[in-house]
Write an enzyme that holds these catalytic residues in place. Structure first.
Site, PDB file in Angstrom:
ATOM      1  N   HIS A  59       0.958  -1.282   0.053  1.00 17.12           N
ATOM      2  CA  HIS A  59       0.110   0.018  -0.137  1.00 17.12           C
ATOM      3  C   HIS A  59       0.936   1.138   0.235  1.00 17.12           C
ATOM      4  CE1 HIS A  59      -3.917  -1.626   0.578  1.00 17.12           C
ATOM      5  NE2 HIS A  59      -3.735  -2.537   1.009  1.00 17.12           N
ATOM      6  N   LYS A  74      -9.508  13.727   4.072  1.00 18.40           N
ATOM      7  CA  LYS A  74      -8.832  12.631   4.122  1.00 18.40           C
ATOM      8  C   LYS A  74      -7.854  12.693   5.239  1.00 18.40           C
ATOM      9  CE  LYS A  74      -7.505  13.647  -0.141  1.00 18.40           C
ATOM     10  NZ  LYS A  74      -7.312  12.509  -1.003  1.00 18.40           N
ATOM     11  N   ARG A  75      -6.974  11.559   5.528  1.00 21.59           N
ATOM     12  CA  ARG A  75      -6.225  11.876   6.776  1.00 21.59           C
ATOM     13  C   ARG A  75      -5.037  12.905   6.576  1.00 21.59           C
ATOM     14  NH1 ARG A  75      -5.998   7.929  11.265  1.00 21.59           N
ATOM     15  NH2 ARG A  75      -4.119   9.154  11.790  1.00 21.59           N
ATOM     16  N   LYS A  99      -0.021  14.039   1.638  1.00 23.45           N
ATOM     17  CA  LYS A  99      -1.458  14.458   0.801  1.00 23.45           C
ATOM     18  C   LYS A  99      -1.598  16.066   0.794  1.00 23.45           C
ATOM     19  CE  LYS A  99      -3.686  10.509   2.710  1.00 23.45           C
ATOM     20  NZ  LYS A  99      -4.674   9.891   1.776  1.00 23.45           N
ATOM     21  N   THR A 157      -8.777   6.429  -2.752  1.00 19.98           N
ATOM     22  CA  THR A 157     -10.111   5.730  -2.854  1.00 19.98           C
ATOM     23  C   THR A 157     -11.390   6.884  -2.950  1.00 19.98           C
ATOM     24  OG1 THR A 157     -10.316   4.973  -0.755  1.00 19.98           O
ATOM     25  CG2 THR A 157      -9.859   3.603  -2.493  1.00 19.98           C
ATOM     26  N   LYS A 196     -14.978   8.047  -5.103  1.00 23.15           N
ATOM     27  CA  LYS A 196     -16.377   8.443  -4.353  1.00 23.15           C
ATOM     28  C   LYS A 196     -16.671   9.567  -4.816  1.00 23.15           C
ATOM     29  CE  LYS A 196     -14.469   6.143   0.084  1.00 23.15           C
ATOM     30  NZ  LYS A 196     -13.928   6.505   1.243  1.00 23.15           N
TER      31      LYS A 196
HETATM   32  C1  PLP Z   1     -12.595   6.712   1.651  1.00 24.86           C
HETATM   33  C2  PLP Z   1     -12.165   7.175   2.730  1.00 24.86           C
HETATM   34  C3  PLP Z   1     -10.960   7.259   3.274  1.00 24.86           C
HETATM   35  C4  PLP Z   1      -9.669   7.402   2.097  1.00 24.86           C
HETATM   36  O1  PLP Z   1      -9.441   8.640   1.572  1.00 24.86           O
HETATM   37  P1  PLP Z   1      -8.397   8.984   0.614  1.00 24.86           P
HETATM   38  O2  PLP Z   1      -8.744  10.403  -0.025  1.00 24.86           O
HETATM   39  O3  PLP Z   1      -8.525   8.109  -0.446  1.00 24.86           O
HETATM   40  O4  PLP Z   1      -7.213   8.897   1.377  1.00 24.86           O
HETATM   41  C5  PLP Z   1     -10.544   7.758   4.545  1.00 24.86           C
HETATM   42  N1  PLP Z   1     -11.220   7.898   5.339  1.00 24.86           N
HETATM   43  C6  PLP Z   1     -12.554   7.624   5.345  1.00 24.86           C
HETATM   44  C7  PLP Z   1     -13.617   7.795   6.310  1.00 24.86           C
HETATM   45  C8  PLP Z   1     -13.045   7.304   3.932  1.00 24.86           C
HETATM   46  O5  PLP Z   1     -14.451   7.070   3.929  1.00 24.86           O
END
Ligand code: PLP
Length: 872
Positions: free
Chosen positions: A410, A605-606, A611, A716, A720
């Site tokens: 990953h 995101k985190r 990022k 991911t 979405k």
């Molecule tokens: C999809 C999702 C992530 C992943 O987000 P990225 O932008 O791809 O890092 C992290 N936390 C939650 C709650 C998510 O639904």
């Protein structure tokens, strides 16, 4: 050394029992004619009384009321919405259990090859809505609860998220479980039942992140079935003594004794597929002390000493480690990893043994997917079982192991690659350390054979990294112990092959290394979170959602409707209502009023330097300063924008926490500036979670995925947003690239340097630094304004700003100008609303590839070699 004594066994020898007790052998017996015999009692008495899944409103109403009356012991007089949630959940759980039980029975009877997904994290979010939709029971439940005086949407809101994960990796595991069940694949998940999931994030008045525990089990959890009958003993510490042959020479085998033993107890979580009976299992382990108390201490009046073992055993599954891509070295974390892999493998092996095949056929019935390196100890653990318990020769054991495991990488960030100190491993897992040394010896011998005399190569490829202390390189162990290795997006999989595992590709051949681009489940990330859009798609395509939700490429048929003005109007109206829904949520939870006529720009995101939330907030400041310098007339032409951030920072990640503080304080200043607040406002929404994502994502016009090229393995949330008709502003990184390939470059906003340039740019920063004023005056101006205290706390932000001024490892100064230009292109594009809505429709329409059904089918066919099992 264990001194614990169970009073019931005093005077009796205590025999080691690895597998404590479990249900087995529920296969039917047959008579002489081969006809199945009914196992017990009167067949008709059983069959007449076995229930099926509730289907209609009267049956659901009855079940709901019955749970209120008995399970909850409540009355209509004192039933609140939380109680109604509990009754509804228990009633849905009954339905899930009927299907879950039948699925388990049919798997056992058919004994197909099964796959097991080992993940230290499962970020499940809420279950009730997902279960209702997958079972196609949402309407009747809504009607039943309505009649009893409750609104189903209010009931759904009462559920707490199951947040047993940090972010993308854990959410991916959850999407894969949904897809496995929906595709009728025999896949089980294995994880840990943490008492506390990811911390709750609070924001202090100064803008600091505070962490509070997440007591998600406080109100009981109807979605799990405790299986106190399924328990295994797991050993830590102790001694590993090599077994000697008749000549007194040491062998590959050993005896591991002593140390501490704890119990792993199973909790099963039902995973319903969408529009199918298949209901798979997620088995989560809880740690318990093996024996209640130490009678010696008890007799001596030392009550606390007597219960001490209970405290340390329970600690193993007490809390999820809140690290994201960094932070290793904690003994308890290693304990968690071994506890979980040992219990899971023991369970898998027991199930395999029930079908009565020779152990050599193990890989014909079992595939184990390692989600990142966290479960890598499963490799030496299976070797230990095969060598020491099954007494197989080394080569036969290694053959089985390397045909059983599959490893998903990953990350290629060096600081995020898992390593464990050898002294810690030797102490905690002495037998496994021996096995790892043996694996390494045989492995390096074969490397030496292929590349004679290449000492550098041996050093680079060794499972043991030299240093003080020496460390075990878990990614290398996972790689050589697995049948196949994959990355999670095309670019990332290429980087795996050309950087961290380059030597292994040269040694083992490239065909072992593949790619499975991540995916997301369209059930949760479209049908559940955006019901209006789902309904519009079904009515437009004239296809029931049960069909297109499982064949997402069908969305392509929406493409012609981009040219249909009436359809565009409906599409845009839904986005508008989703923006209002988000605004309502923020109003009721935070008391803030949001301008829903502005463009919604979202980065959730985190928090991580790679990022680049910092790039985003500096871009916001740049925009603010630009607006301040405009005349009133100029401002009138500006398109209003609302910027949303959400995300948690690892508690020890100082720079990430400073970024949150900066965002919160920039928001405080600019949201209060009468000159600009109608044109630019900014919100940091605390405590990012799956449920918050479900409200934010459908409301977004544009979302940002702006990692330094080559650092985000896939992402991911980008998928979405696009599935929900939000456009993408991003760098040429991870799955952004494949999204652009699908939707067409004219429908995404790309900027920034490409991956091949990154290494050179970093070299320049280190060896030929150019002052930021010279290189990027616009950025320098923004940094100086922060330093000057425009957002308060002048000196507080210096460490964050200095990461850019000195070294700039994530290349903000290289990408800032093109980022600002890309933001301007977004503004311009938004002015032509018709064209914007067309882009939005085209984006959704081309997201078929990113269904996690596609991804899980790739794993099933090209990796695990398992087949769908229709449950009748
Ligand atoms: C999809 C999702 C992530 C992943 O987000 P990225 O932008 O791809 O890092 C992290 N936390 C939650 C709650 C998510 O639904």
């Amino acid at each position: 050394m264990s001194t614990f004594t169970d009073p019931k066994t005093i005077g009796k020898p205590v025999r080691p029992r690895r597998h404590v007790r479990t249900l087995t052998g529920y296969l039917p017996e047959t008579d002489a004619q081969g006809k199945e015999k009914w196992p017990r009692g009167d067949e008709k008495a059983w069959k007449d009384n076995m229930r099926d899944v509730d289907k209609d409103v009267p049956a659901i109403t009855k079940s709901f009321v019955s749970h209120v009356q008995t399970s909850l012991a409540r009355q209509p007089y004192n039933l609140d919405t939380l109680g109604a949630y509990q009754a509804a959940a228990l009633s849905v759980r009954d339905n899930l259990l009927v299907n879950w039980n039948e699925t388990a029975l049919q798997y056992t009877r058919r004994a197909p090859k099964r796959a097991y997904y080992l993940s230290l994290e499962f970020l499940m979010g809420r279950t009730l809505d997902n279960a209702l939709l997958n079972l196609d029971l949402k309407q009747p439940y809504a009607q039943a609860t309505q009649k009893l005086g409750f609104n189903i949407e209010d009931i759904l809101e009462k559920e707490r998220d199951a947040a047993l994960g940090n972010g993308g990796l854990g959410r991916l595991a959850a999407c894969y479980l949904d897809s496995s069940a929906s595709q009728e694949l025999p896949v089980w998940g294995y994880g840990l039942r943490y008492k506390y999931g990811i911390f709750q994030q609070l924001i202090s008045p100064e803008g600091n992140q505070l962490e509070a525990p997440d007591p998600w089990l406080d109100n009981q959890n109807p979605w799990e079935l405790p299986r106190l009958d399924v328990a295994y003993e797991v050993r830590f510490y102790g001694n590993a003594e090599r077994v000697r042959d008749e000549n007194g020479n040491t062998t590959d085998r050993a005896q591991w004794t002593g140390g501490q033993e704890v119990l792993a107890v199973a909790y099963d979580v039902m995973i319903p597929g969408s529009y199918t009976r298949t209901t798979n299992n997620l088995r989560l382990w809880e740690s318990k002390p093996k024996r209640g108390f130490d009678l010696n201490s008890f007799n001596a009046g030392n009550y606390e000493g007597a219960v001490e073992s209970s405290n340390s055993a329970a600690a193993i599954t007490s809390v999820l480690y809140p690290n994201d891509s960094t932070g290793f070295g904690k003994e308890l974390r290693l304990k968690q990893q071994y506890f979980w892999t040992a219990a899971s493998l023991a369970d898998i092996l027991r199930r395999f043994k029930n079908i009565g095949k020779p152990i050599q056929e193990f890989p014909d019935y079992v595939a184990v997917q390692l989600n990142d390196t966290h479960p890598t100890l499963a490799i030496p653990e299976l070797m230990r079982i095969l060598l020491d318990d099954e007494e197989l020769p080394w080569d036969a054991a290694w053959q089985i192991v390397t045909n059983t495991f599959f490893y998903t990488n990953h990350t290629v960030l060096p600081e995020a690659l898992e390593k464990w100190p050898v002294p810690l491993m030797e102490h905690l897992l002495p037998r496994h350390m021996q096995i790892i040394y043996d694996i390494n010896l045989f492995f390096l011998q074969s490397v030496e054979k292929k590349f004679p005399g290449d000492r550098d190569r041996l050093g680079r490829m060794s499972l043991i990294e030299e240093g003080f202390p020496k460390q075990v390189r878990m990614a290398f162990l996972a790689c050589i112990g697995s049948r196949k290795v994959n990355g999670v997006a095309e670019l990332h999989s290429e980087l795996v092959k050309t950087t961290i595992l380059k030597d292994f590709v040269e040694f083992e051949g490239v065909s072992k290394f593949g790619n499975v681009t991540n995916g997301i489940t369209p059930r949760r990330w479209l049908d559940q979170c955006n019901p209006e859009l789902s309904a519009l798609i079904s009515s437009t395509l004239k296809v029931d959602k049960s069909v297109w939700l499982k064949d997402l490429y069908q969305l392509e048929k929406l493409l012609p409707y981009a040219e249909d003005a009436a359809f565009r109007e409906k599409w845009a109206a839904i986005k508008q209502r989703n923006k209002e829904r988000l605004a309502h949520h923020v109003e009721t939870t935070l008391g803030l009023t949001i301008n829903t006529h502005a463009m919604f720009d979202v980065q959730i995101k985190r928090l991580h330097e790679y990022k680049r939330q910092t790039l985003n907030i500096l871009g916001v400041i740049h925009r603010y300063l630009t607006l301040k310098n405009m005349s009133k007339e100029e401002r009138e032409k500006v398109n209003p924008r609302v910027v949303f951030f959400a995300g948690k920072a690892a508690p020890a990640y100082y720079i990430a926490k400073l970024t949150i503080r900066l965002i919160v304080n920039v928001a405080r200043i600019i949201n209060a500036d009468a000159d600009t607040k109608d044109l630019l406002s900014l919100y940091f929404l605390p405590d990012y979670s799956v449920s918050l994502a479900e409200v934010l994502i459908p409301a977004s016009d544009i979302s940002q995925h702006i990692s330094t090229a080559g650092t985000e393995a896939s992402g991911t949330s980008n998928m979405k947003f696009c599935l929900n008709g939000g456009l993408l502003l991003g760098t040429v990184d991870g799955a952004n690239i494949e999204i652009a390939e699908e939707v067409g470059e004219s429908n995404v906003f790309f900027f920034g340097h490409l991956t091949p340039a990154v290494e050179d740019l970093r070299y320049q920063h280190t060896y030929h630094p150019v002052p930021i004023e010279e290189k990027c005056p616009a950025l320098a101006h923004v940094l100086n304004q922060v330093s000057a205290g425009l957002f308060g706390d002048a000196e507080v932000y210096e460490p964050l700003l200095n990461t850019i001024r000195q070294g700039d490892h994530y290349l903000l100064s290289d990408d800032f100008d093109s980022y600002i230009a890309a933001l301007a292109m977004v503004d311009e594009a938004y002015l032509d609303r018709t064209e914007w809505v067309k882009k939005s429709i085209r984006t959704s329409a081309k997201m078929g590839k990113f269904s996690s059904d596609r991804a899980i089918n790739e794993y099933a066919e090209s990796y695990w070699n398992i087949e769908a099992q229709h449950i009748s």
